[in-house]
Design a protein around this motif. Structure first.
Motif, mmCIF file in Angstrom:
data_model
loop_
_atom_site.group_PDB
_atom_site.id
_atom_site.type_symbol
_atom_site.label_atom_id
_atom_site.label_comp_id
_atom_site.label_asym_id
_atom_site.label_seq_id
_atom_site.Cartn_x
_atom_site.Cartn_y
_atom_site.Cartn_z
ATOM 1 N N VAL A 199 0.839 -1.195 0.000
ATOM 2 C CA VAL A 199 0.000 0.000 0.000
ATOM 3 C C VAL A 199 0.878 1.250 0.000
ATOM 4 N N THR A 200 1.906 1.242 0.824
ATOM 5 C CA THR A 200 2.832 2.371 0.847
ATOM 6 C C THR A 200 3.489 2.559 -0.508
ATOM 7 N N ALA A 201 3.826 1.467 -1.171
ATOM 8 C CA ALA A 201 4.426 1.558 -2.500
ATOM 9 C C ALA A 201 3.469 2.238 -3.479
ATOM 10 N N MET A 202 2.186 1.915 -3.389
ATOM 11 C CA MET A 202 1.198 2.555 -4.251
ATOM 12 C C MET A 202 1.119 4.045 -3.947
ATOM 13 N N ALA A 203 1.167 4.396 -2.674
ATOM 14 C CA ALA A 203 1.144 5.809 -2.299
ATOM 15 C C ALA A 203 2.358 6.544 -2.862
ATOM 16 N N ARG A 204 3.546 5.905 -2.799
ATOM 17 C CA ARG A 204 4.753 6.519 -3.354
ATOM 18 C C ARG A 204 4.632 6.693 -4.870
ATOM 19 N N LEU A 205 4.036 5.708 -5.518
ATOM 20 C CA LEU A 205 3.857 5.751 -6.964
ATOM 21 C C LEU A 205 2.976 6.933 -7.361
ATOM 22 N N LEU A 206 1.883 7.104 -6.673
ATOM 23 C CA LEU A 206 0.979 8.204 -6.979
ATOM 24 C C LEU A 206 1.594 9.548 -6.619
ATOM 25 N N GLU A 207 2.337 9.573 -5.555
ATOM 26 C CA GLU A 207 3.041 10.803 -5.179
ATOM 27 C C GLU A 207 4.023 11.219 -6.279
ATOM 28 N N ALA A 208 4.744 10.255 -6.832
ATOM 29 C CA ALA A 208 5.694 10.547 -7.903
ATOM 30 C C ALA A 208 4.972 11.063 -9.141
ATOM 31 N N PHE A 209 3.815 10.494 -9.440
ATOM 32 C CA PHE A 209 3.052 10.957 -10.608
ATOM 33 C C PHE A 209 2.572 12.386 -10.398
ATOM 34 N N GLU A 210 2.072 12.668 -9.206
ATOM 35 C CA GLU A 210 1.612 14.027 -8.907
ATOM 36 C C GLU A 210 2.739 15.041 -9.058
ATOM 37 N N LYS A 211 3.910 14.706 -8.562
ATOM 38 C CA LYS A 211 5.052 15.615 -8.684
ATOM 39 C C LYS A 211 5.445 15.803 -10.147
ATOM 40 N N ALA A 212 5.386 14.742 -10.923
ATOM 41 C CA ALA A 212 5.775 14.825 -12.331
ATOM 42 C C ALA A 212 4.860 15.748 -13.122
ATOM 43 N N HIS A 213 3.615 15.901 -12.682
ATOM 44 C CA HIS A 213 2.651 16.716 -13.419
ATOM 45 C C HIS A 213 2.217 17.957 -12.648
ATOM 46 N N GLY A 214 2.869 18.243 -11.545
ATOM 47 C CA GLY A 214 2.534 19.441 -10.788
ATOM 48 C C GLY A 214 1.143 19.416 -10.190
#
Length: 432
Positions: A199-214
Motif C-alpha cells: 500500500v505504501t508503494a502505491m502511495a509513493r507511486l501516486l506521489e511521484a506521478f503528482e510531482k511529475a505533473h505538478g
C-alpha cells in the motif's frame, strides 16, 4: 423559577489546562486517523469490464441489456415484485424507479479491469488498451456520458506483475492528464494486497506521478482490494487491514472485498464461495471495524451466478442477487460488485426497496429529533447521524426524491448533511 443553585468547584483551573495539554497529541491523532466520512456520494455498486471489452457505448449498452432483461423476464411491476417478494406498496415505486435508473444512469461506478478480467497480454497490447481506456474515459466525461465514478483496476504489487501494473497505471493516468486532466470521479483499485508495504508503494507511486505533473499532493486516491487471508490477519495476530489504511497515508478511499480469491485462499470449496459464507462475514466485519471513522468505505463483493438462460433460471439468479444485496445493506455494506448487465435490475431493486421501506420511519424520527418533539424512541446525535446518512444515501442513488424527504422531515439537504457530519464532540453529547 426555584431557588438559584450555588455552583461550587474544587479543582484549580490549571488542572484542566494540564489535562488538555497532555491530551493534545491524542486530539491530533484522532483528527488524523479518524476524520470521519468524507460526505461524498458512495456508489451502490462497482461494475467490472475487461480492458479489451470496454468501449464508448459500454455504459449505455449495459443499461439497454438490463432493460431488455426486464422486458423479457419481468415486463411489469407485478411480475418483478412476485419474483423478488416485494410488497404491494413497494412494487410500483421500485419497478418504475429501476427502469428510470437504467435509462438515466445504469452504472454508478465503472472499473476497467486490467487484472483478472483481462489477464496477461503482450506489453504492446496492454499499453494500447490502457491508452484507449484513458481516451474513452476522458471523452465520456467531456460528453457527459460517463458514470459518476470511473477508473481502472491495475495488476497487483507482487513481483511477477508489478512492473506491468505500474506501467498500465502510468499510461492510463498520463493519457487522462494529456486529454485535459484527471476527472473528479477518478477511482483506482489496487488488487491482491497482502502487506501494508504494498500500500505504501502505491502511495509513493501516486506521489511521484503528482510531482511529475505538478498536481496537488494527495490528489489521487485508491481502493485497497482485500483478497488474501493475510490482509485480514497478519503473522503477528494483528488486523493487517487496519495497518493498510494507515500505510496509504490518507489516500485510501475504499476497501473492496474479493469474494472468490479470498474464499479460495481459505480453502473454501468452489460451490460454497459466496458473499454470505461465514469466512466472508468475518473478513468484512474486520474490514468494517478497521475502516470505521477513517473515511475509508467498505464494499461487498459479487456473485458469480449470472441471470442468463430461460426465465426460470434468470428468476432464480435474480432472487439470489437480490437477497445477497439486501443482506449486505442490512450489515451496512452499501456498495457491491456487479459482473453482468442482468445483475443491475436486482441491484437497484434491492437498494431502492431498502431505502423506501424504511423511509417514513427514518424521516419521522429525524424530524422529531430536529424539532425536539420526542416520540416513542429517544434518539441521540449518533442516531441522528445514521438517520440522515440513510436519507442522503437514498437521495443519491435515486430511491428517494428531494421533495418527499423535505415534506416528511421539514429539512433541506444541507440540514441532512449537517446532521450526517456532526463535530466529534457532538457525538458524545446526549440529545437535547
Amino acid at each position: 423559577m426555584g431557588q438559584q443553585e450555588k455552583v461550587a468547584t474544587s479543582l484549580a483551573g490549571t488542572v484542566s489546562e494540564e489535562i488538555s495539554a497532555s491530551l493534545a497529541p491524542v486530539d491530533a491523532e484522532l483528527e488524523r486517523r479518524y476524520p470521519g466520512d468524507p460526505g461524498t456520494r458512495q456508489p451502490v455498486h462497482t461494475v467490472y469490464v475487461p480492458g479489451d471489452v470496454f468501449a464508448a457505448d459500454t455504459i449505455r449498452s449495459w443499461g439497454d441489456r438490463a432493460l431488455a432483461a426486464l422486458d423479457e423476464h419481468a415486463p411489469d411491476a407485478a411480475s418483478f415484485a412476485a419474483v423478488l417478494g416485494l410488497s404491494d406498496d413497494l412494487a410500483e415505486p421500485v419497478y418504475s424507479r429501476v427502469r428510470a435508473k437504467l435509462e438515466r444512469e445504469p452504472i454508478e461506478d465503472l472499473r476497467i479491469d486490467f487484472e483478472d478480467g483481462y489477464g496477461n497480454r503482450p506489453d504492446a497490447e496492454e499499453d494500447e488498451a490502457a491508452a484507449r481506456a484513458a481516451r474513452l474515459v476522458s471523452e465520456a466525461y467531456a460528453q457527459g456520458t460517463a458514470a459518476p465514478y470511473m477508473g481502472i483496476r491495475m495488476k497487483c504489487m507482487e513481483a511477477a506483475v508489478r512492473d506491468r501494473g505500474i506501467r498500465t497505471l502510468d499510461v492510463f493516468l498520463t493519457g487522462l492528464v494529456e486529454a485535459g486532466g484527471l476527472p473528479d470521479g477518478l477511482v483506482l483499485t489496487l488488487p491482491k494486497v497482502t502487506y501494508p508495504e504494498q500500500v505504501t508503494a502505491m502511495a509513493r507511486l501516486l506521489e511521484a506521478f503528482e510531482k511529475a505533473h505538478g498536481l496537488e499532493p494527495g490528489r489521487i486516491g485508491f481502493e485497497i482490494q482485500i483478497e488474501t487471508s493475510q490482509s485480514i490477519l497478519g503473522p503477528d495476530g494483528t488486523a493487517t487491514v487496519a495497518r493498510m489504511i494507515q500505510a496509504a497515508e490518507g489516500r485510501a478511499t475504499g476497501l473492496h472485498y474479493g469474494t472468490f480469491d479470498y474464499s479460495a485462499c481459505l480453502g473454501v470449496s468452489a460451490a460454497y464461495q459466496a458473499s454470505d459464507h461465514p469466512a466472508a462475514d468475518h473478513a468484512k466485519a474486520v474490514m468494517q471495524v478497521a475502516a470505521a471513522g477513517t473515511g475509508v468505505r467498505v464494499s461487498d463483493g459479487s456473485t458469480n451466478v449470472l441471470p442468463v438462460g430461460p426465465t426460470e433460471q434468470v428468476h432464480d439468479a435474480w432472487r439470489l442477487h437480490f437477497g445477497l444485496t439486501r443482506r449486505a445493506l442490512a450489515r451496512a455494506y452499501y456498495q457491491g460488485w456487479d459482473m453482468h448487465p442482468g445483475h443491475i435490475p436486482t441491484r437497484y431493486a434491492a437498494v431502492f426497496a431498502f431505502y423506501r421501506e424504511g423511509f417514513e420511519q427514518a424521516a419521522g424520527r429525524l424530524a422529531r429529533y430536529a424539532s425536539h418533539t420526542g416520540g416513542d424512541v429517544m434518539d441521540e446525535p449518533a442516531t441522528a447521524k445514521a438517520l440522515s446518512g440513510y436519507l442522503l444515501r437514498g437521495l443519491d442513488c435515486g430511491a428517494l426524491d428531494t421533495a418527499e424527504v423535505a415534506r416528511l422531515t421539514g429539512l433541506t439537504r444541507a440540514d441532512l448533511e449537517g446532521f450526517a457530519a456532526p463535530r466529534r464532540g457532538d457525538l458524545t453529547a446526549s440529545a437535547q
